[in-house]
Design a protein around this motif. Structure first.
Motif, PDB file in Angstrom:
ATOM      1  N   ARG A  46       0.851  -0.959   0.090  1.00 50.61           N
ATOM      2  CA  ARG A  46       0.106   0.266   0.013  1.00 50.61           C
ATOM      3  C   ARG A  46       1.034   0.942  -0.125  1.00 50.61           C
ATOM      4  O   ARG A  46       1.959   1.363   0.176  1.00 50.61           O
ATOM      5  CB  ARG A  46      -0.515   0.166   1.056  1.00 50.61           C
ATOM      6  N   ALA A  70       1.519   5.426   1.386  1.00 52.54           N
ATOM      7  CA  ALA A  70       0.886   6.338   1.721  1.00 52.54           C
ATOM      8  C   ALA A  70       1.244   7.948   1.439  1.00 52.54           C
ATOM      9  O   ALA A  70       2.760   7.916   0.930  1.00 52.54           O
ATOM     10  CB  ALA A  70       1.232   6.198   3.286  1.00 52.54           C
ATOM     11  N   VAL A 111      -6.908   7.171  10.920  1.00 60.45           N
ATOM     12  CA  VAL A 111      -6.444   7.037  10.366  1.00 60.45           C
ATOM     13  C   VAL A 111      -6.019   4.859  10.381  1.00 60.45           C
ATOM     14  O   VAL A 111      -5.731   4.328   9.867  1.00 60.45           O
ATOM     15  CB  VAL A 111      -5.157   7.404  10.872  1.00 60.45           C
ATOM     16  N   VAL A 125      -6.189   1.853   8.092  1.00 56.50           N
ATOM     17  CA  VAL A 125      -4.578   0.998   8.457  1.00 56.50           C
ATOM     18  C   VAL A 125      -4.547   0.204   9.086  1.00 56.50           C
ATOM     19  O   VAL A 125      -4.317  -1.114   7.723  1.00 56.50           O
ATOM     20  CB  VAL A 125      -3.198   1.850   9.308  1.00 56.50           C
ATOM     21  N   HIS A 138      -5.018   2.280  -0.064  1.00 58.43           N
ATOM     22  CA  HIS A 138      -3.689   3.575  -0.145  1.00 58.43           C
ATOM     23  C   HIS A 138      -4.291   4.607   0.601  1.00 58.43           C
ATOM     24  O   HIS A 138      -5.377   4.878   0.244  1.00 58.43           O
ATOM     25  CB  HIS A 138      -3.323   3.500  -1.830  1.00 58.43           C
ATOM     26  N   LEU A 190       5.556  10.542  10.994  1.00 61.23           N
ATOM     27  CA  LEU A 190       4.161  10.579   9.894  1.00 61.23           C
ATOM     28  C   LEU A 190       5.009   9.189   9.360  1.00 61.23           C
ATOM     29  O   LEU A 190       4.486   8.016   8.524  1.00 61.23           O
ATOM     30  CB  LEU A 190       3.961  11.090   9.375  1.00 61.23           C
ATOM     31  N   TYR A 215       6.283   5.835  10.548  1.00 64.50           N
ATOM     32  CA  TYR A 215       5.017   4.748  11.047  1.00 64.50           C
ATOM     33  C   TYR A 215       3.940   4.133  10.254  1.00 64.50           C
ATOM     34  O   TYR A 215       4.175   2.787  10.428  1.00 64.50           O
ATOM     35  CB  TYR A 215       3.986   5.726  11.815  1.00 64.50           C
ATOM     36  N   TYR A 216       4.237   4.948   9.017  1.00 64.41           N
ATOM     37  CA  TYR A 216       3.731   4.101   7.392  1.00 64.41           C
ATOM     38  C   TYR A 216       4.152   3.216   7.384  1.00 64.41           C
ATOM     39  O   TYR A 216       4.191   1.848   6.778  1.00 64.41           O
ATOM     40  CB  TYR A 216       2.898   5.130   6.487  1.00 64.41           C
ATOM     41  N   GLN A 217       5.744   3.274   7.369  1.00 62.31           N
ATOM     42  CA  GLN A 217       6.725   2.959   7.031  1.00 62.31           C
ATOM     43  C   GLN A 217       6.641   1.556   7.874  1.00 62.31           C
ATOM     44  O   GLN A 217       6.875   0.002   6.672  1.00 62.31           O
ATOM     45  CB  GLN A 217       8.092   2.772   7.174  1.00 62.31           C
ATOM     46  N   GLN A 227       4.826   0.345   9.475  1.00 59.03           N
ATOM     47  CA  GLN A 227       3.514  -0.495   8.797  1.00 59.03           C
ATOM     48  C   GLN A 227       2.977  -1.067   7.519  1.00 59.03           C
ATOM     49  O   GLN A 227       1.918  -1.682   6.605  1.00 59.03           O
ATOM     50  CB  GLN A 227       2.526   0.058   8.730  1.00 59.03           C
ATOM     51  N   PHE A 257       4.224   0.326   4.574  1.00 57.32           N
ATOM     52  CA  PHE A 257       3.369   0.929   3.168  1.00 57.32           C
ATOM     53  C   PHE A 257       4.304   1.789   2.505  1.00 57.32           C
ATOM     54  O   PHE A 257       5.855   2.253   3.544  1.00 57.32           O
ATOM     55  CB  PHE A 257       2.648   2.363   4.407  1.00 57.32           C
ATOM     56  N   CYS A 270       6.027   4.921   1.343  1.00 56.49           N
ATOM     57  CA  CYS A 270       5.846   6.421   1.697  1.00 56.49           C
ATOM     58  C   CYS A 270       6.155   7.584   0.146  1.00 56.49           C
ATOM     59  O   CYS A 270       7.168   6.998  -0.192  1.00 56.49           O
ATOM     60  CB  CYS A 270       6.569   6.820   2.438  1.00 56.49           C
TER      61      CYS A 270
END
Length: 186
Positions: A3, A5, A67, A71, A77, A93, A96-98, A100, A102, A104
């Protein structure tokens, strides 16, 4: 499926919301998360809960709840449509997304201030989202001051997996195409 972000970065009226909406239409299985919508919702329905000073913690709590749901409960996405101009916050941010899983992407809007002033003058956008400033001119002035004092650092390629820079509106379609292609190839 990996996915994305997609995190927008830019001053008021630089085109972040327009871009996010256009990208959402082209990028299958995506959702825009825009704190301005949360601010307007709170102002419309829960004005008495808004803090008189300091951080708008209730807005941030709503955003974080949305969020977290996106997530952990979806495979969408995410298109994060905020100014994200503070480097430290942006890096948190991204981290966090990496974590999870994602990929980025930063999309940095670098339009000249005179264009932003023209857009503000022509804007019909509601000022309900504003809590500290009373006009979008005030917001832009504050953002210009933050830039001039060095409090804001423009995104760099090292911050995220991908960085796109939009310095004029003609660039929007090609950036959208490139992001959609990235989603397909991941």
């Amino acid at each position: 499926m990996k996915r994305l972000a997609i995190i927008t970065v830019g001053k008021t009226h630089s085109g972040k919301t327009t871009f996010a909406g256009a990208l959402e239409k082209e990028l299958a299985n995506s959702v825009v998360i825009d704190q301005d919508n949360h601010a307007e919702f709170l102002h419309t329905y829960y004005q008495s809960l808004l803090p008189k000073q300091g951080s708008n913690t209730i807005k941030y709590a709503i955003t974080q709840t949305i969020v977290n749901h996106a997530v952990h409960e979806t495979n969408c996405h995410l298109i994060l449509c905020n100014s994200n101009r503070n480097r430290r916050g942006r890096l948190r941010l991204i981290e966090y997304y990496q974590k999870q899983g994602f990929t980025c992407i930063l999309v940095n809007f670098e339009l000249p201030d005179h264009i932003l002033k023209e857009r503000i003058a022509e804007s019909l956008r509601s000022t309900k989202i504003l809590r500290v400033a009373s006009t979008f001119d005030d917001v832009l002035s504050r953002q210009q001051e933050e830039t001039n004092t060095g409090d804001i650092i423009e995104p760099t390629e090292e911050e995220a997996d991908h960085l796109f820079v939009i310095n004029n509106s003609d660039r929007l379609p090609s950036v959208i195409r490139e992001i959609v292609d990235l989603a397909i190839t991941l």
